[in-house]
Design an enzyme around this catalytic site. Structure first.
Site, mmCIF file in Angstrom:
data_model
loop_
_atom_site.group_PDB
_atom_site.id
_atom_site.type_symbol
_atom_site.label_atom_id
_atom_site.label_comp_id
_atom_site.label_asym_id
_atom_site.label_seq_id
_atom_site.Cartn_x
_atom_site.Cartn_y
_atom_site.Cartn_z
ATOM 1 N N CYS A 238 1.051 -1.158 0.276
ATOM 2 C CA CYS A 238 0.098 0.276 0.265
ATOM 3 C C CYS A 238 0.761 0.955 0.318
ATOM 4 O O CYS A 238 0.318 2.615 -0.345
ATOM 5 C CB CYS A 238 -0.709 -0.110 1.204
ATOM 6 S SG CYS A 238 -2.051 -1.435 1.339
ATOM 7 N N HIS B 226 -2.772 7.413 2.354
ATOM 8 C CA HIS B 226 -3.706 5.842 1.814
ATOM 9 C C HIS B 226 -5.096 5.703 2.879
ATOM 10 O O HIS B 226 -4.869 5.773 3.573
ATOM 11 C CB HIS B 226 -2.165 5.010 2.327
ATOM 12 C CG HIS B 226 -2.637 3.017 2.281
ATOM 13 N ND1 HIS B 226 -3.839 3.487 0.808
ATOM 14 C CD2 HIS B 226 -3.368 2.273 2.823
ATOM 15 C CE1 HIS B 226 -3.954 2.022 0.937
ATOM 16 N NE2 HIS B 226 -3.490 1.443 2.314
ATOM 17 N N ASN C 284 -10.512 -0.247 0.311
ATOM 18 C CA ASN C 284 -8.432 0.124 0.325
ATOM 19 C C ASN C 284 -8.460 -0.878 -1.022
ATOM 20 O O ASN C 284 -8.139 -1.327 -0.720
ATOM 21 C CB ASN C 284 -7.754 -0.713 1.613
ATOM 22 C CG ASN C 284 -6.374 -0.036 1.557
ATOM 23 O OD1 ASN C 284 -6.155 -0.242 0.753
ATOM 24 N ND2 ASN C 284 -6.303 -1.024 2.500
HETATM 25 N N1 ACO Z 1 -18.046 -7.684 10.340
HETATM 26 C C1 ACO Z 1 -18.969 -7.852 11.013
HETATM 27 N N2 ACO Z 1 -18.428 -8.281 12.485
HETATM 28 C C2 ACO Z 1 -15.916 -8.504 12.306
HETATM 29 C C3 ACO Z 1 -15.835 -8.481 11.176
HETATM 30 C C4 ACO Z 1 -17.120 -8.219 9.932
HETATM 31 N N3 ACO Z 1 -16.248 -8.410 8.477
HETATM 32 N N4 ACO Z 1 -15.445 -7.960 10.787
HETATM 33 C C5 ACO Z 1 -14.434 -8.604 11.869
HETATM 34 N N5 ACO Z 1 -16.015 -8.634 12.585
HETATM 35 C C6 ACO Z 1 -15.589 -8.892 14.350
HETATM 36 C C7 ACO Z 1 -14.621 -9.734 14.971
HETATM 37 O O1 ACO Z 1 -14.821 -10.554 14.918
HETATM 38 C C8 ACO Z 1 -14.277 -9.208 16.388
HETATM 39 O O2 ACO Z 1 -15.879 -9.727 17.202
HETATM 40 P P1 ACO Z 1 -15.096 -10.559 19.073
HETATM 41 O O3 ACO Z 1 -14.865 -8.976 19.160
HETATM 42 O O4 ACO Z 1 -16.501 -11.254 18.837
HETATM 43 O O5 ACO Z 1 -14.128 -11.593 18.617
HETATM 44 C C9 ACO Z 1 -15.336 -7.274 16.270
HETATM 45 O O6 ACO Z 1 -15.723 -7.137 14.918
HETATM 46 C C10 ACO Z 1 -14.511 -6.503 16.655
HETATM 47 O O7 ACO Z 1 -12.746 -7.216 15.350
HETATM 48 P P2 ACO Z 1 -11.299 -6.078 15.222
HETATM 49 O O8 ACO Z 1 -10.466 -6.644 14.625
HETATM 50 O O9 ACO Z 1 -10.990 -5.910 16.916
HETATM 51 O O10 ACO Z 1 -11.389 -5.217 15.355
HETATM 52 P P3 ACO Z 1 -11.281 -3.818 14.182
HETATM 53 O O11 ACO Z 1 -11.984 -2.700 16.124
HETATM 54 O O12 ACO Z 1 -9.520 -3.241 14.894
HETATM 55 O O13 ACO Z 1 -11.493 -3.359 13.513
HETATM 56 C C11 ACO Z 1 -9.995 -3.471 11.324
HETATM 57 C C12 ACO Z 1 -10.467 -4.093 12.835
HETATM 58 C C13 ACO Z 1 -11.073 -2.464 10.490
HETATM 59 C C14 ACO Z 1 -9.594 -4.382 9.894
HETATM 60 C C15 ACO Z 1 -9.533 -2.758 12.057
HETATM 61 O O14 ACO Z 1 -8.206 -3.546 12.368
HETATM 62 C C16 ACO Z 1 -8.340 -2.221 10.561
HETATM 63 O O15 ACO Z 1 -8.582 -0.654 9.989
HETATM 64 N N6 ACO Z 1 -7.099 -2.432 10.531
HETATM 65 C C17 ACO Z 1 -6.192 -1.627 9.796
HETATM 66 C C18 ACO Z 1 -5.920 -1.924 8.645
HETATM 67 C C19 ACO Z 1 -4.938 -1.355 7.221
HETATM 68 O O16 ACO Z 1 -5.535 -0.235 7.941
HETATM 69 N N7 ACO Z 1 -4.461 -1.883 6.932
HETATM 70 C C20 ACO Z 1 -3.663 -1.050 6.219
HETATM 71 C C21 ACO Z 1 -2.692 -1.292 4.839
HETATM 72 S S1 ACO Z 1 -3.189 -1.822 4.059
HETATM 73 C C22 ACO Z 1 -2.332 -2.986 2.983
HETATM 74 O O17 ACO Z 1 -0.784 -2.801 2.956
HETATM 75 C C23 ACO Z 1 -2.514 -3.736 1.781
#
Ligand code: ACO
Length: 337
Positions: free
Chosen positions: A131, A264, A294
């Site tokens: 990314c 990004h 993304n």
């Molecule tokens: N729908 C519903 N619930 C979901 C989903 C979904 N699609 N995905 C996960 N959950 C649930 C999980 O199972 C978890 O449930 P639990 O609490 O019962 O275990 C809960 O939601 C929270 O999960 P987390 O992973 O802790 O959620 P978080 O608030 O961290 O959000 C996310 C996840 C959106 C992926 C976030 O961590 C994020 O944006 N991280 C950065 C990603 C990023 O920026 N990537 C960039 C680099 S990309 C590249 O280089 C290719």
């Protein structure tokens, strides 16, 4: 051989490399969050528009049709950027394509794009920084132009991330989309790119990767995207802040000089966190993650082109472009548009 592709004399190296045109392309198939709810339900998985919007800011993404490759999306974006710059393929003497989803193992997507464009003969290569790829590619093209090694570069970010998504993993498959963005970067004595800052830390390979590889005629390992979202999130906000401060310091400018932050487009909360740390109003942040998802290396040039074409970004303004992604890689480019 491209007649314009001659390398200038070292004595004629320009002071700056400047963006003279932007372009982008999204494949026509748009999937809303409601569409993703349906797609995941077929696999017995639950998600919701509320969860996706609240955690990421994403409302829709675009997926390329079967048989459409990164070079096809890149071709549309590149043609639009060349038209905006008033250039033709014959003027291009360097093509860099940032992609993690290339058409083939080799040759590079840049070579395939070059042939589709009819820019045959100029230098062309891919750059892999996930990314951060576009920001890396822009920094490399800037250095090549200022060293006198090129005069008119086509710098592209193009991805078909839909091909490497695991649709049985709801934590990742709702986040990504396909698309391409491009800029024409030309030698100039007027200010263009003011400062660049690139970094990587390979000890974080495992938090964001596609761990498969090809051997003996087979794909070995898992060729689908794996991400530890919370770990990526935590790292991203810190490194985006340090890269922004580094380019501003190199250029002798401050946050107050920035007209637009174009980060990004991974997650609205990462963008808000970055803007807050820099004490930049959210009105100064270009956001396209809501409609694009993304798109990895394509996200920054897609956002830049959207901002240029909507009239928000104007000539003479100062733009701060930032990338962060797998590797772990990160970087920033500060430029006068
Ligand atoms: N729908 C519903 N619930 C979901 C989903 C979904 N699609 N995905 C996960 N959950 C649930 C999980 O199972 C978890 O449930 P639990 O609490 O019962 O275990 C809960 O939601 C929270 O999960 P987390 O992973 O802790 O959620 P978080 O608030 O961290 O959000 C996310 C996840 C959106 C992926 C976030 O961590 C994020 O944006 N991280 C950065 C990603 C990023 O920026 N990537 C960039 C680099 S990309 C590249 O280089 C290719």
């Amino acid at each position: 051989m491209n007649p314009q592709a001659s390398v200038p004399n070292p004595g004629s190296a320009p002071r700056y490399a400047r963006i003279t045109g932007t372009g982008s392309h999204l494949p026509p198939r748009r999937l809303s969050n409601a569409d993703m709810v349906g797609l995941l339900a077929e696999r017995g998985l639950e998600t919701s528009d509320e969860w996706i919007v609240e955690r990421t800011g994403i409302r829709a993404r675009h997926f390329a049709a079967d048989g459409v490759h990164a070079s096809d999306l890149a071709l549309h974006a590149a043609r639009a950027a060349l038209e905006a710059a008033g250039r033709s393929a014959a003027d291009v003497d360097l093509i860099i394509v940032a992609t993690s989803t290339p058409d083939m193992v080799f040759p590079s997507t840049a070579c395939i794009l070059q042939n589709k464009l009819g820019a045959n003969g100029c230098a062309a290569f891919d750059l892999q920084a996930v990314c951060s790829g576009f920001v890396y590619a822009l920094a490399v093209a800037d250095a090549m132009i200022r060293a006198g090694g090129a005069r008119c570069a086509l710098v592209v970010g193009a991805e078909v991330f839909s091909r490497i998504l695991d649709f049985n993993d709801r934590t990742t498959c709702v986040l990504f989309g396909d698309g391409a963005g491009a800029v024409v970067l030309e030698a100039s004595d007027e200010p263009g790119i003011l400062a660049t800052d690139l970094h990587a830390d390979g000890k974080h390979v495992g938090i964001l990767c596609v761990p498969g590889h090809v051997a003996g005629g087979q794909v070995l390992g898992d060729p689908l995207l794996k991400m530890d979202g919370p770990a990526v999130f935590k790292l991203a906000v810190g490194v985006l802040d340090s890269a922004a401060r580094a380019v501003l310091a190199k250029a002798g400018l401050t946050e107050a000089d920035v007209d637009w932050l174009i980060p990004h487009q991974a997650n609205i909360r990462i963008m808000q966190g970055t803007a807050k740390k820099l004490k930049l109003s959210l009105d100064k942040v270009i956001v396209t993650v809501d409609e694009h998802g993304n798109t990895s290396a394509a996200s920054v040039p897609l956002a830049l082109d959207a901002a240029v074409r909507s009239g928000r970004v104007q000539r003479g303004q100062t733009l701060l472009l930032e990338g962060v992604g797998g590797g772990f890689t990160w970087g920033a480019v500060l430029l006068r548009y």
